[in-house]
Design a protein around this motif. Structure first.
Motif, PDB file in Angstrom:
ATOM      1  N   ALA A  53      15.908  -3.592 -37.127  1.00  0.00           N
ATOM      2  CA  ALA A  53      16.566  -4.218 -36.364  1.00  0.00           C
ATOM      3  C   ALA A  53      17.220  -3.643 -35.466  1.00  0.00           C
ATOM      4  O   ALA A  53      18.384  -2.107 -36.713  1.00  0.00           O
ATOM      5  N   LEU A  77      21.367  -3.989 -34.858  1.00  0.00           N
ATOM      6  CA  LEU A  77      21.563  -5.049 -35.975  1.00  0.00           C
ATOM      7  C   LEU A  77      23.196  -4.969 -36.497  1.00  0.00           C
ATOM      8  O   LEU A  77      23.594  -4.783 -37.538  1.00  0.00           O
ATOM      9  N   ALA A  84      27.227  -8.369 -32.591  1.00  0.00           N
ATOM     10  CA  ALA A  84      26.703  -9.176 -33.207  1.00  0.00           C
ATOM     11  C   ALA A  84      26.740  -9.975 -31.521  1.00  0.00           C
ATOM     12  O   ALA A  84      27.467  -9.979 -30.677  1.00  0.00           O
ATOM     13  N   ARG A  94      26.796 -15.644 -32.840  1.00  0.00           N
ATOM     14  CA  ARG A  94      26.910 -16.627 -33.994  1.00  0.00           C
ATOM     15  C   ARG A  94      26.694 -17.666 -34.372  1.00  0.00           C
ATOM     16  O   ARG A  94      26.901 -18.620 -33.408  1.00  0.00           O
ATOM     17  N   THR A 123      24.250 -10.867 -44.496  1.00  0.00           N
ATOM     18  CA  THR A 123      24.257 -11.025 -42.703  1.00  0.00           C
ATOM     19  C   THR A 123      22.965 -10.217 -42.155  1.00  0.00           C
ATOM     20  O   THR A 123      22.144 -10.189 -41.607  1.00  0.00           O
ATOM     21  N   ASP A 124      23.272  -8.754 -43.179  1.00  0.00           N
ATOM     22  CA  ASP A 124      22.411  -8.569 -42.972  1.00  0.00           C
ATOM     23  C   ASP A 124      20.534  -8.486 -43.285  1.00  0.00           C
ATOM     24  O   ASP A 124      19.729  -8.089 -42.938  1.00  0.00           O
ATOM     25  N   ASN A 152      19.481 -11.002 -40.858  1.00  0.00           N
ATOM     26  CA  ASN A 152      18.916 -10.758 -39.798  1.00  0.00           C
ATOM     27  C   ASN A 152      17.985  -9.712 -40.112  1.00  0.00           C
ATOM     28  O   ASN A 152      16.834  -9.689 -38.647  1.00  0.00           O
ATOM     29  N   ARG A 153      17.300  -9.326 -40.993  1.00  0.00           N
ATOM     30  CA  ARG A 153      16.272  -8.719 -41.507  1.00  0.00           C
ATOM     31  C   ARG A 153      15.042  -9.545 -41.531  1.00  0.00           C
ATOM     32  O   ARG A 153      14.379  -9.693 -41.461  1.00  0.00           O
ATOM     33  N   LEU A 202      14.972 -12.480 -40.119  1.00  0.00           N
ATOM     34  CA  LEU A 202      14.523 -12.798 -38.943  1.00  0.00           C
ATOM     35  C   LEU A 202      13.637 -12.052 -38.037  1.00  0.00           C
ATOM     36  O   LEU A 202      12.753 -12.356 -37.374  1.00  0.00           O
ATOM     37  N   SER A 203      13.846 -10.753 -37.977  1.00  0.00           N
ATOM     38  CA  SER A 203      13.295  -9.472 -37.008  1.00  0.00           C
ATOM     39  C   SER A 203      11.910  -9.535 -38.486  1.00  0.00           C
ATOM     40  O   SER A 203      11.039  -9.680 -37.636  1.00  0.00           O
TER      41      SER A 203
END
Length: 82
Positions: free
Chosen positions: A7, A10, A15, A18, A43-44, A47-48, A50-51
């Motif tokens: 992603a 990221l 950010a 939030r 967080t990582d 994020n991954r 969701l991507s």
């Protein structure tokens, strides 16, 4: 075969938004296991995830199928999101 790129944007200082989420017990456990296995931050991992979900969902919406191939046997398994 098309590899999914990491992603973009990221990084820790990038950010864009939030949010606070309440995770179901299963999701919290999955987050912990994925974090331990990967060594990534929460967080990582999120994020991954969701991507990846966006990629899979867009391909399914386009009529494509998502399959997983067992490396040893070559067996294919169709993945369905409910």
């Amino acid at each position: 075969m098309r590899a999914m790129a990491p992603a973009e944007g990221l990084g820790r200082n990038a950010a864009a938004e939030r949010i606070t989420v309440a995770l179901a017990a299963k999701a919290a456990g999955d987050l912990r296991l994925t974090q331990e296995r990967s060594g990534l931050s929460k967080t990582d991992v999120v994020n991954r995830a969701l991507s990846l979900y966006e990629f899979v969902d867009s391909r399914l919406a386009a009529g494509d199928e998502i399959m997983v191939r067992n490396r040893d046997s070559g067996d294919l398994e169709l993945i369905r999101l409910l």
